[in-house]
Motif scaffolding. Structure first.
Motif, PDB file in Angstrom:
ATOM      1  N   GLY A 174       0.814  -1.204   0.000  1.00 20.55           N
ATOM      2  CA  GLY A 174       0.000   0.000   0.000  1.00 20.55           C
ATOM      3  C   GLY A 174       0.851   1.259   0.000  1.00 20.55           C
ATOM      4  O   GLY A 174       0.512   2.255  -0.651  1.00 20.55           O
ATOM      5  N   THR A 175       1.961   1.211   0.741  1.00 22.03           N
ATOM      6  CA  THR A 175       2.841   2.387   0.791  1.00 22.03           C
ATOM      7  C   THR A 175       3.426   2.702  -0.588  1.00 22.03           C
ATOM      8  O   THR A 175       3.602   3.878  -0.937  1.00 22.03           O
ATOM      9  CB  THR A 175       3.986   2.174   1.802  1.00 22.03           C
ATOM     10  N   TYR A 178      -3.546   7.236   8.335  1.00 24.71           N
ATOM     11  CA  TYR A 178      -2.412   6.351   8.025  1.00 24.71           C
ATOM     12  C   TYR A 178      -2.350   6.135   6.516  1.00 24.71           C
ATOM     13  O   TYR A 178      -3.338   5.725   5.899  1.00 24.71           O
ATOM     14  CB  TYR A 178      -2.592   5.002   8.726  1.00 24.71           C
ATOM     15  N   HIS A 179      -1.192   6.423   5.930  1.00 31.47           N
ATOM     16  CA  HIS A 179      -1.017   6.191   4.494  1.00 31.47           C
ATOM     17  C   HIS A 179       0.169   5.287   4.201  1.00 31.47           C
ATOM     18  O   HIS A 179       0.554   5.143   3.040  1.00 31.47           O
ATOM     19  CB  HIS A 179      -0.865   7.521   3.761  1.00 31.47           C
ATOM     20  N   GLY A 180       0.796   4.708   5.250  1.00 31.37           N
ATOM     21  CA  GLY A 180       1.897   3.801   5.029  1.00 31.37           C
ATOM     22  C   GLY A 180       3.072   4.094   5.929  1.00 31.37           C
ATOM     23  O   GLY A 180       2.972   4.899   6.864  1.00 31.37           O
ATOM     24  N   THR A 197      -8.640   9.167   2.962  1.00 32.33           N
ATOM     25  CA  THR A 197      -9.165   7.800   3.046  1.00 32.33           C
ATOM     26  C   THR A 197     -10.690   7.853   2.907  1.00 32.33           C
ATOM     27  O   THR A 197     -11.310   8.867   3.226  1.00 32.33           O
ATOM     28  CB  THR A 197      -8.787   7.143   4.391  1.00 32.33           C
ATOM     29  N   THR A 241       0.495   4.569  -2.369  1.00 27.10           N
ATOM     30  CA  THR A 241       0.213   5.957  -1.953  1.00 27.10           C
ATOM     31  C   THR A 241       1.368   6.869  -2.381  1.00 27.10           C
ATOM     32  O   THR A 241       1.145   7.982  -2.858  1.00 27.10           O
ATOM     33  CB  THR A 241      -0.019   6.055  -0.427  1.00 27.10           C
ATOM     34  N   SER A 279      -4.434  -1.866  -2.468  1.00 22.42           N
ATOM     35  CA  SER A 279      -3.513  -2.966  -2.154  1.00 22.42           C
ATOM     36  C   SER A 279      -4.265  -4.002  -1.327  1.00 22.42           C
ATOM     37  O   SER A 279      -5.241  -4.573  -1.807  1.00 22.42           O
ATOM     38  CB  SER A 279      -2.263  -2.469  -1.417  1.00 22.42           C
ATOM     39  N   LYS A 280      -3.819  -4.221  -0.126  1.00 23.48           N
ATOM     40  CA  LYS A 280      -4.411  -5.153   0.843  1.00 23.48           C
ATOM     41  C   LYS A 280      -5.232  -6.297   0.232  1.00 23.48           C
ATOM     42  O   LYS A 280      -4.716  -7.363  -0.011  1.00 23.48           O
ATOM     43  CB  LYS A 280      -5.263  -4.387   1.854  1.00 23.48           C
ATOM     44  N   VAL A 316      -6.526   1.761   0.173  1.00 23.85           N
ATOM     45  CA  VAL A 316      -5.730   0.576   0.521  1.00 23.85           C
ATOM     46  C   VAL A 316      -6.470  -0.284   1.555  1.00 23.85           C
ATOM     47  O   VAL A 316      -6.525  -1.499   1.438  1.00 23.85           O
ATOM     48  CB  VAL A 316      -4.342   0.983   1.048  1.00 23.85           C
ATOM     49  N   ARG A 317      -7.060   0.355   2.559  1.00 23.40           N
ATOM     50  CA  ARG A 317      -7.702  -0.434   3.619  1.00 23.40           C
ATOM     51  C   ARG A 317      -9.140  -0.822   3.262  1.00 23.40           C
ATOM     52  O   ARG A 317      -9.573  -1.931   3.526  1.00 23.40           O
ATOM     53  CB  ARG A 317      -7.699   0.334   4.934  1.00 23.40           C
ATOM     54  N   ASP A 338      -7.052   7.113  -0.863  1.00 26.10           N
ATOM     55  CA  ASP A 338      -6.275   5.980  -0.353  1.00 26.10           C
ATOM     56  C   ASP A 338      -7.271   4.886   0.019  1.00 26.10           C
ATOM     57  O   ASP A 338      -7.802   4.851   1.130  1.00 26.10           O
ATOM     58  CB  ASP A 338      -5.441   6.420   0.855  1.00 26.10           C
ATOM     59  N   HIS A 384     -10.428   5.996   9.608  1.00 23.90           N
ATOM     60  CA  HIS A 384     -10.161   4.716  10.279  1.00 23.90           C
ATOM     61  C   HIS A 384      -8.837   4.751  11.030  1.00 23.90           C
ATOM     62  O   HIS A 384      -8.045   3.825  10.958  1.00 23.90           O
ATOM     63  CB  HIS A 384     -10.246   3.551   9.285  1.00 23.90           C
TER      64      HIS A 384
HETATM   65  N1  PMP Z   1      -2.960   3.258   3.455  1.00 26.89           N
HETATM   66  C1  PMP Z   1      -3.866   2.721   4.283  1.00 26.89           C
HETATM   67  C2  PMP Z   1      -5.192   3.390   4.425  1.00 26.89           C
HETATM   68  C3  PMP Z   1      -3.575   1.563   5.003  1.00 26.89           C
HETATM   69  O1  PMP Z   1      -4.477   1.038   5.828  1.00 26.89           O
HETATM   70  C4  PMP Z   1      -2.309   0.955   4.825  1.00 26.89           C
HETATM   71  C5  PMP Z   1      -1.933  -0.301   5.557  1.00 26.89           C
HETATM   72  N2  PMP Z   1      -2.488  -0.474   6.790  1.00 26.89           N
HETATM   73  C6  PMP Z   1      -1.387   1.570   3.955  1.00 26.89           C
HETATM   74  C7  PMP Z   1      -1.746   2.702   3.276  1.00 26.89           C
HETATM   75  C8  PMP Z   1      -0.023   0.998   3.754  1.00 26.89           C
HETATM   76  O2  PMP Z   1      -0.085  -0.268   3.193  1.00 26.89           O
HETATM   77  P1  PMP Z   1       1.129  -1.268   3.338  1.00 26.89           P
HETATM   78  O3  PMP Z   1       1.218  -1.638   4.781  1.00 26.89           O
HETATM   79  O4  PMP Z   1       0.765  -2.414   2.469  1.00 26.89           O
HETATM   80  O5  PMP Z   1       2.354  -0.545   2.852  1.00 26.89           O
END
Ligand code: PMP
Length: 410
Positions: free
Chosen positions: A118-119, A145-147, A195, A122, A257-258, A232-233, A230, A199
């Motif tokens: 995910g990082t 949280y973005h990574g 996001t 982003t 991602s995830k 990802v979650r 974002d 969360h």
């Molecule tokens: N953005 C969000 C909203 C997330 O929840 C996460 C992971 N928890 C990430 C980015 C980063 O993903 P990763 O841990 O796969 O790098």
């Protein structure tokens, strides 16, 4: 030898060869007492720890597992690709097939770039936005949280002030705050990253105010910045087309991602035609970003979610869980808050600012064979049947009883 090692033995050995025995968000020492560190097996919505204890899994490996562990269709696709080759001199045809699938499914996607975590996604999305605008600053919600790269990791250890200098914070769901943050950047905003709902860890979750979602879209348009969601979650759990599609809000860029490949390592950025050219200019790559197995798994995962209406299945399971927990909490005399979408739920106890009750209750759930989390949202999967939720609820009920014996009712 290691197959039979207990959790305690593995922790002892890890303490000697891994910093802190475990680092990052999976360090069980920062959950609640009694949480196992090591897991040996997953199947459907169950996991087994290194001591052989079985759990109904309400964390889904912190999100990636969305169809259930070892889902047959995904495993078949991954195995077929593995037999042909995974890490080759270039991507397999499956990369094109997966990108076509995503572009068909996601209305805001005209193209896709793949990576692993995910990082990666982003960070890459912000690079595209900067390449497109020639600007520097990024508006980011306070506490989001973005990574874990230096620009976004919640801990400043190992980062420099320079690496954070281009972020300007706004309060989530506060359009005036976002507008003020934009004004502060004096025309230098490359992107607004957001996001789909709030969360943040250790806090009750918060749905997005549709007026805020529409407002940040309009703000990004007005100042000529890219709107980056974002996802990802939340991605693939709420709406396969993108989590703000139900509000009619389409981003310029989305990070995924995830849950994209049911546990296989893959991430993606999707974007609009206007950003295709800038995306092409990036030098953004990785040794394992194009491995074909994860792409085959992603294609099978997304097709399955589409075919079975995965979000609806998770909504059903999550609703059953939420209603069951509400009834139990009331019958045991506790005032609880259940927040977030039912597919990505969390429960907190009224007035439990130190999380003392939440920690105790989650530890009691664990003893009853239910794996959930005291300070991070949980995840449902399409593999959670009514019977699985009822099994989980039997455990949570016993945990409420244990909590009442320890703390008394509210
Ligand atoms: N953005 C969000 C909203 C997330 O929840 C996460 C992971 N928890 C990430 C980015 C980063 O993903 P990763 O841990 O796969 O790098």
């Amino acid at each position: 030898m290691s197959e039979r090692a207990s959790d305690a033995e593995l922790r002892d050995r890890a303490a000697k060869v891994v910093p802190g025995g475990m680092y990052g968000h999976l360090n069980a020492a920062i959950f609640a007492p009694g949480y196992p560190q090591f897991f040996v097996r997953g199947d459907g919505c169950r996991q087994w720890d290194a001591d052989g204890r079985e759990y109904v899994d309400l964390m889904c490996s912190w999100g990636p597992v969305i169809l259930g562990h070892r889902h047959p269709r995904v495993e078949r696709a991954a195995a077929a690709q593995q037999a042909a080759g995974d890490c080759l001199n270039g991507p397999g045809p499956v990369m094109v097939e997966l990108a076509e699938l995503m572009v068909d499914l996601i209305p805001s996607a005209d193209w896709v770039m793949f990576s692993k975590n995910g990082t990666d996604a982003t960070t890459q999305a912000l690079m595209v936005a900067r390449a497109a605008t020639g600007r520097t600053k990024v508006l980011v919600a306070h506490g989001a949280y973005h990574g874990a790269d230096p620009w976004c990791t919640p801990s400043l250890a190992g980062t420099t002030p320079n690496e954070r200098a281009d972020l300007i914070e706004y309060p989530y769901n506060d359009l005036a705050g976002a507008q003020a943050a934009a004004a502060q950047a004096e025309g230098d905003v490359a992107a607004i990253i957001v996001t789909p709902f709030k969360h943040d860890s250790f806090e009750d979750q918060e749905a997005v105010d549709p007026a805020f979602a529409q407002g940040v879209r309009a703000l990004a348009d007005r100042i000529g910045a890219a709107l980056v969601i974002d996802d990802v979650r939340a991605g693939f759990r709420l709406d396969l087309r993108g989590s703000w599609e139900p509000f009619g809000v389409r981003p310029d860029l989305t990070a995924w991602s995830k849950a994209m490949a049911n546990g296989y390592a893959i991430a993606a950025v999707t974007g609009t035609d206007a950003l295709r050219g800038p995306a092409q200019t990036l030098y953004s790559t990785g040794s394992f970003w194009f491995s074909a197995v994860a792409m085959a798994a992603a294609k099978a995962t997304i097709e399955t979610l589409r075919d079975v209406d995965g979000p609806a299945l998770m909504e059903r399971a999550g609703t059953r869980l939420r209603e069951g927990l509400a009834a139990q909490a009331a019958s045991h005399g506790f005032v609880v808050k259940q927040t977030g979408p039912v597919q990505i739920p969390w429960l907190s106890f009224e007035g439990d600012t130190t999380l003392e009750k939440g920690m105790y209750w989650s530890g009691a759930c664990l003893k009853e064979g239910v794996y959930l989390h005291p300070w991070h949202n949980w995840f449902l999967s399409a593999a959670h049947t009514d019977a699985d939720i009822d099994r989980a609820l039997a455990g949570t009920d016993a945990a409420f009883a244990a909590l009442r014996a320890e703390f008394g009712a509210d």
